[in-house]
Design a protein around this motif. Structure first.
Motif, mmCIF file in Angstrom:
data_model
loop_
_atom_site.group_PDB
_atom_site.id
_atom_site.type_symbol
_atom_site.label_atom_id
_atom_site.label_comp_id
_atom_site.label_asym_id
_atom_site.label_seq_id
_atom_site.Cartn_x
_atom_site.Cartn_y
_atom_site.Cartn_z
ATOM 1 N N PRO A 37 -6.388 151.744 30.248
ATOM 2 C CA PRO A 37 -6.049 150.322 30.266
ATOM 3 C C PRO A 37 -5.389 149.987 31.605
ATOM 4 O O PRO A 37 -4.385 150.610 31.979
ATOM 5 C CB PRO A 37 -5.077 150.164 29.088
ATOM 6 N N ALA A 38 -5.973 149.037 32.320
ATOM 7 C CA ALA A 38 -5.473 148.692 33.658
ATOM 8 C C ALA A 38 -5.516 147.178 33.860
ATOM 9 O O ALA A 38 -5.760 146.696 34.959
ATOM 10 C CB ALA A 38 -6.308 149.397 34.728
ATOM 11 N N ALA A 39 -5.282 146.441 32.770
ATOM 12 C CA ALA A 39 -5.410 144.982 32.856
ATOM 13 C C ALA A 39 -4.061 144.275 32.751
ATOM 14 O O ALA A 39 -4.005 143.069 32.563
ATOM 15 C CB ALA A 39 -6.353 144.484 31.767
ATOM 16 N N GLY A 40 -2.974 145.035 32.878
ATOM 17 C CA GLY A 40 -1.640 144.423 32.789
ATOM 18 C C GLY A 40 -1.220 143.869 34.142
ATOM 19 O O GLY A 40 -1.793 144.204 35.181
ATOM 20 N N LYS A 83 0.898 146.078 39.292
ATOM 21 C CA LYS A 83 1.535 147.318 39.774
ATOM 22 C C LYS A 83 0.546 148.444 40.068
ATOM 23 O O LYS A 83 0.791 149.285 40.929
ATOM 24 C CB LYS A 83 2.602 147.782 38.787
ATOM 25 N N GLN A 84 -0.603 148.440 39.380
ATOM 26 C CA GLN A 84 -1.560 149.543 39.619
ATOM 27 C C GLN A 84 -2.190 149.480 41.006
ATOM 28 O O GLN A 84 -2.803 150.442 41.442
ATOM 29 C CB GLN A 84 -2.632 149.595 38.526
ATOM 30 N N SER A 91 -7.238 145.862 25.410
ATOM 31 C CA SER A 91 -7.891 146.494 26.567
ATOM 32 C C SER A 91 -8.460 147.857 26.183
ATOM 33 O O SER A 91 -9.566 148.212 26.599
ATOM 34 C CB SER A 91 -6.900 146.643 27.727
ATOM 35 N N ARG A 135 7.711 143.370 35.553
ATOM 36 C CA ARG A 135 9.009 143.962 35.923
ATOM 37 C C ARG A 135 9.027 144.546 37.336
ATOM 38 O O ARG A 135 10.071 144.920 37.849
ATOM 39 C CB ARG A 135 9.404 145.045 34.893
ATOM 40 N N GLY A 164 -8.125 143.013 27.964
ATOM 41 C CA GLY A 164 -7.814 142.126 26.834
ATOM 42 C C GLY A 164 -6.403 141.563 26.960
ATOM 43 O O GLY A 164 -5.682 141.862 27.911
ATOM 44 N N LYS A 165 -6.025 140.758 25.957
ATOM 45 C CA LYS A 165 -4.733 140.071 25.986
ATOM 46 C C LYS A 165 -3.578 141.075 25.953
ATOM 47 O O LYS A 165 -2.654 140.998 26.759
ATOM 48 C CB LYS A 165 -4.675 139.150 24.755
ATOM 49 N N GLU A 166 -3.630 142.005 25.020
ATOM 50 C CA GLU A 166 -2.611 143.059 24.931
ATOM 51 C C GLU A 166 -3.238 144.395 25.307
ATOM 52 O O GLU A 166 -4.456 144.521 25.335
ATOM 53 C CB GLU A 166 -2.067 143.158 23.495
ATOM 54 N N ARG A 167 -2.359 145.379 25.537
ATOM 55 C CA ARG A 167 -2.840 146.723 25.883
ATOM 56 C C ARG A 167 -3.870 147.221 24.864
ATOM 57 O O ARG A 167 -4.919 147.759 25.249
ATOM 58 C CB ARG A 167 -1.635 147.665 25.958
ATOM 59 N N ASP A 224 -2.501 155.468 30.552
ATOM 60 C CA ASP A 224 -2.067 154.280 31.303
ATOM 61 C C ASP A 224 -2.433 154.388 32.783
ATOM 62 O O ASP A 224 -2.134 155.401 33.424
ATOM 63 C CB ASP A 224 -0.537 154.140 31.247
ATOM 64 N N ALA A 225 -2.992 153.301 33.323
ATOM 65 C CA ALA A 225 -3.249 153.258 34.770
ATOM 66 C C ALA A 225 -1.957 153.462 35.560
ATOM 67 O O ALA A 225 -1.976 153.972 36.681
ATOM 68 C CB ALA A 225 -3.867 151.910 35.135
ATOM 69 N N ALA A 226 -0.849 153.074 34.956
ATOM 70 C CA ALA A 226 0.439 153.098 35.651
ATOM 71 C C ALA A 226 1.142 154.462 35.596
ATOM 72 O O ALA A 226 2.325 154.566 35.920
ATOM 73 C CB ALA A 226 1.341 152.012 35.067
HETATM 74 O O1 C5P Z 1 3.060 147.005 30.810
HETATM 75 P P1 C5P Z 1 2.913 148.458 30.487
HETATM 76 O O2 C5P Z 1 3.414 149.351 31.576
HETATM 77 O O3 C5P Z 1 3.428 148.847 29.145
HETATM 78 O O4 C5P Z 1 1.328 148.692 30.418
HETATM 79 C C1 C5P Z 1 0.788 149.975 30.150
HETATM 80 C C2 C5P Z 1 -0.671 150.009 30.603
HETATM 81 O O5 C5P Z 1 -1.446 149.079 29.839
HETATM 82 C C3 C5P Z 1 -0.839 149.600 32.063
HETATM 83 O O6 C5P Z 1 -1.714 150.531 32.679
HETATM 84 C C4 C5P Z 1 -1.416 148.190 31.981
HETATM 85 O O7 C5P Z 1 -2.260 147.854 33.069
HETATM 86 C C5 C5P Z 1 -2.202 148.248 30.694
HETATM 87 N N1 C5P Z 1 -2.413 146.929 30.048
HETATM 88 C C6 C5P Z 1 -3.722 146.474 29.810
HETATM 89 N N2 C5P Z 1 -3.942 145.244 29.226
HETATM 90 C C7 C5P Z 1 -2.904 144.437 28.889
HETATM 91 C C8 C5P Z 1 -1.557 144.897 29.116
HETATM 92 C C9 C5P Z 1 -1.354 146.145 29.688
HETATM 93 O O8 C5P Z 1 -4.683 147.166 30.120
HETATM 94 N N3 C5P Z 1 -3.160 143.243 28.360
#
Ligand code: C5P
Length: 230
Positions: free
Chosen positions: A12-15, A26-27, A87, A19, A81-84, A109-111
């Motif tokens: 998942p890399a859509a956040g 951030k990715q 995605s 912060r 997607g909207k939430e992790r 996590d991408a991060a």
């Molecule tokens: O924000 P947080 O660090 O918890 O996000 C964890 C991972 O989920 C990140 O790699 C972020 O890109 C991803 N993510 C996502 N889709 C979202 C929210 C977060 O892919 N809607």
């Protein structure tokens, strides 16, 4: 089971990573000689176990198509997607025509760019014959408090408290069904929680403490330090 079990990764890399207070998600921040997500994907590729890696990317993301890795033969781009959890489900769907229900999926996590092959192979080795699967996790060295505002309500028994990391490793079919059944539930903050709510009992596998998630600005310097010392 008369076919070979394959391993897939979903990233998942859509956040946006609010912060970090940065000008881009951030990715895509610089970490040494490349970006955070390039380190993360290179490390997954280096492990040499995945048939493909599905990466969930926001539709408004102008940075991803610029990276050479976005065209890598083992990397599949899926809509974020909207939430992790949304995605991750999108990433699973993008490999749905290739993956079998009993194949393993490692969601990472991408991060978390400091992941080592050692931890990937340890997770797979411990869980490959498990019914459900599980996650990398860390025990807590600090005493943990249950707090309301600034008031301490009690002390948790830290022998029973672990911090959930990624990768999280589950069977393709079971994970997809659990994420579909729990879609929109705010309690689902990782893959394991979707399975727990369904009554399954995932396992923990102790991971390395340098597998940090880039969350705050100072984490970039810490990640750089860990990478130089791994
Ligand atoms: O924000 P947080 O660090 O918890 O996000 C964890 C991972 O989920 C990140 O790699 C972020 O890109 C991803 N993510 C996502 N889709 C979202 C929210 C977060 O892919 N809607």
């Amino acid at each position: 089971m008369n076919h070979q079990i394959h391993f897939w990764a979903v990233v998942p890399a859509a956040g946006v990573g609010k912060r970090m207070n940065a000008d881009r998600p951030k990715q895509y921040l610089e970490l040494g000689d490349s970006t955070v997500i390039e380190h993360t994907l290179s490390r997954l590729l280096q492990a040499g176990v995945f048939s493909a890696i599905a990466v969930a990317i926001s539709e408004e993301d102008p940075y991803w198509p610029e990276l050479a890795l976005s065209k890598h033969e083992k990397i599949i781009t899926a809509p974020g997607g909207k939430e992790r959890a949304d995605s991750v489900l999108s990433g699973l769907k993008s490999i749905g025509d290739k993956a079998n229900d009993d194949d393993w999926v490692l969601v990472h996590d991408a991060a978390r760019p400091c992941l080592t092959s050692e931890d990937i192979l340890k997770l797979i080795d411990v869980l490959k014959n498990d019914e459900v699967g599980g996650i990398l996790a860390l025990s807590s060295h600090d005493t943990l408090k249950n707090v309301d505002g600034d008031k301490i309500l009690g002390t948790l028994d830290r022998r029973h408290i672990w911090r959930a990391l990624t990768p999280q490793m589950f069977r393709f079919g079971m994970l997809r069904a659990a994420l579909e059944a729990t879609a929109g539930d705010p309690r689902i903050t990782d893959e394991a929680s979707a399975l727990e709510i369904q009554g399954f009992v995932p396992k923990i596998v102790e991971g390395r403490p340098d597998n940090i998630k880039i969350t705050r600005p100072e984490d970039l310097a810490l990640a750089q330090f860990y990478m130089e010392h791994q």
